[in-house]
Scaffold this motif. Structure first.
Motif, PDB file in Angstrom:
ATOM      1  N   THR A 126       1.147  -1.402   0.259  1.00  0.00           N
ATOM      2  CA  THR A 126      -0.586  -0.200   0.086  1.00  0.00           C
ATOM      3  C   THR A 126       1.201   1.463   0.034  1.00  0.00           C
ATOM      4  O   THR A 126       0.765   2.405  -0.702  1.00  0.00           O
ATOM      5  N   ALA A 127       1.613   1.029   0.828  1.00  0.00           N
ATOM      6  CA  ALA A 127       2.578   2.360   1.331  1.00  0.00           C
ATOM      7  C   ALA A 127       3.331   2.732  -0.348  1.00  0.00           C
ATOM      8  O   ALA A 127       2.997   3.767  -1.036  1.00  0.00           O
ATOM      9  N   ILE A 128       3.846   1.788  -1.509  1.00  0.00           N
ATOM     10  CA  ILE A 128       5.424   2.157  -1.926  1.00  0.00           C
ATOM     11  C   ILE A 128       3.667   2.675  -3.593  1.00  0.00           C
ATOM     12  O   ILE A 128       4.082   3.130  -3.966  1.00  0.00           O
ATOM     13  N   GLN A 129       2.820   1.454  -3.583  1.00  0.00           N
ATOM     14  CA  GLN A 129       1.504   1.680  -5.150  1.00  0.00           C
ATOM     15  C   GLN A 129       1.290   3.115  -4.174  1.00  0.00           C
ATOM     16  O   GLN A 129       1.038   3.782  -5.718  1.00  0.00           O
ATOM     17  N   ASN A 130       1.262   3.869  -3.003  1.00  0.00           N
ATOM     18  CA  ASN A 130       0.819   5.156  -3.308  1.00  0.00           C
ATOM     19  C   ASN A 130       1.950   6.192  -3.019  1.00  0.00           C
ATOM     20  O   ASN A 130       1.938   7.341  -1.943  1.00  0.00           O
TER      21      ASN A 130
END
Length: 241
Positions: free
Chosen positions: A134-138
């Motif tokens: 979630t962190a990397i995708q965002n």
């Protein structure tokens, strides 16, 4: 008498202090690794800190967790760490969330605020992977701690990309389950390639969020946590340079 941040200012300058004061760091998991990471972030003068941990302190935590004392036994870890940070910097803006993370609430937490850095220090595989992806995708900056247990040599601790880790079972499991190559390439982790003596691991049954327990010593989770904090703090200080 100078102010409490005079030594930090000497190192990073007033501009650096200002960057730290304006930053928001999210620390997920404040046990052995995350407790030291959170305290280092607090002592560096980060202006806003969100702490997330649903766990309470147990006797078995006292060998390695900064929050764990006889006097804090049974208290929520996030609350104890939050109180310590407030006792260092009463002006800090603290958000203490005494919750466990799962697939349902991770996205909500990560997208609720604009974090300058996430320090991820949990050892439960499914939420750990969900937080990372979630962190990397965002496009939220994140440093993730791999396994500190079973290791005794702090000089082998490294910061690397997930794809470059080796001799770390937790990192291996995450690599295997995260299908996207870009995430493996982008994710920064703290890990140690020191080989573990398998006899120092025991399987546990009926314990929430844990499948096994591994031997630990006082300083190794601290080394991992402080290294995680250093990555986040340097990332904040180097921004816009």
């Amino acid at each position: 008498m100078g102010h409490w941040q005079e030594r930090t200012e000497l190192l990073v300058g007033s501009e650096g202090l200002d960057k730290l004061a304006k930053a928001h760091v999210l620390v997920i998991g404040v046990g052995g690794v995350g407790g030291f990471a959170a305290e280092a972030v607090g002592r560096a003068g980060v202006g806003k800190i969100t702490l997330v941990d649903g766990d309470v302190i147990e006797q078995s935590n006292r060998n390695r967790q900064i929050a764990a004392l006889i006097s804090t036994d049974g208290m929520p870890k996030a609350e104890v760490i939050g109180n310590r940070i407030k006792d260092v910097n009463p002006n800090v803006e603290l958000d203490v969330k005494k919750i466990y993370l799962d697939r349902d609430n991770i996205k909500e937490l990560l997208l609720a605020e604009k974090y300058d850095y996430i320090i991820e220090c949990i050892d439960t595989l499914v939420p750990k992977m969900e937080i990372i992806t979630t962190a990397i995708q965002n496009k939220i900056k994140i440093i993730s701690s791999m396994g500190a247990g079973g290791r005794v040599d702090p000089t082998q601790t490294k910061v690397a990309r997930l794809k470059d880790t080796y001799n770390c079972q937790l990192a291996q499991k995450i690599r295997k389950r995260i299908k996207e190559k870009s995430i493996k390439r982008k994710l920064k982790v703290v890990f140690s390639p020191e080989l573990i003596d398998k006899s120092k691991v025991k399987t546990v049954e009926g314990v929430m969020h844990k499948a096994s327990t591994i031997g630990t010593i006082s300083y190794m989770p601290a080394v991992f946590g402080l290294t995680c904090a250093s990555v986040a703090l340097r990332g904040i200080l180097e921004e816009d340079k």
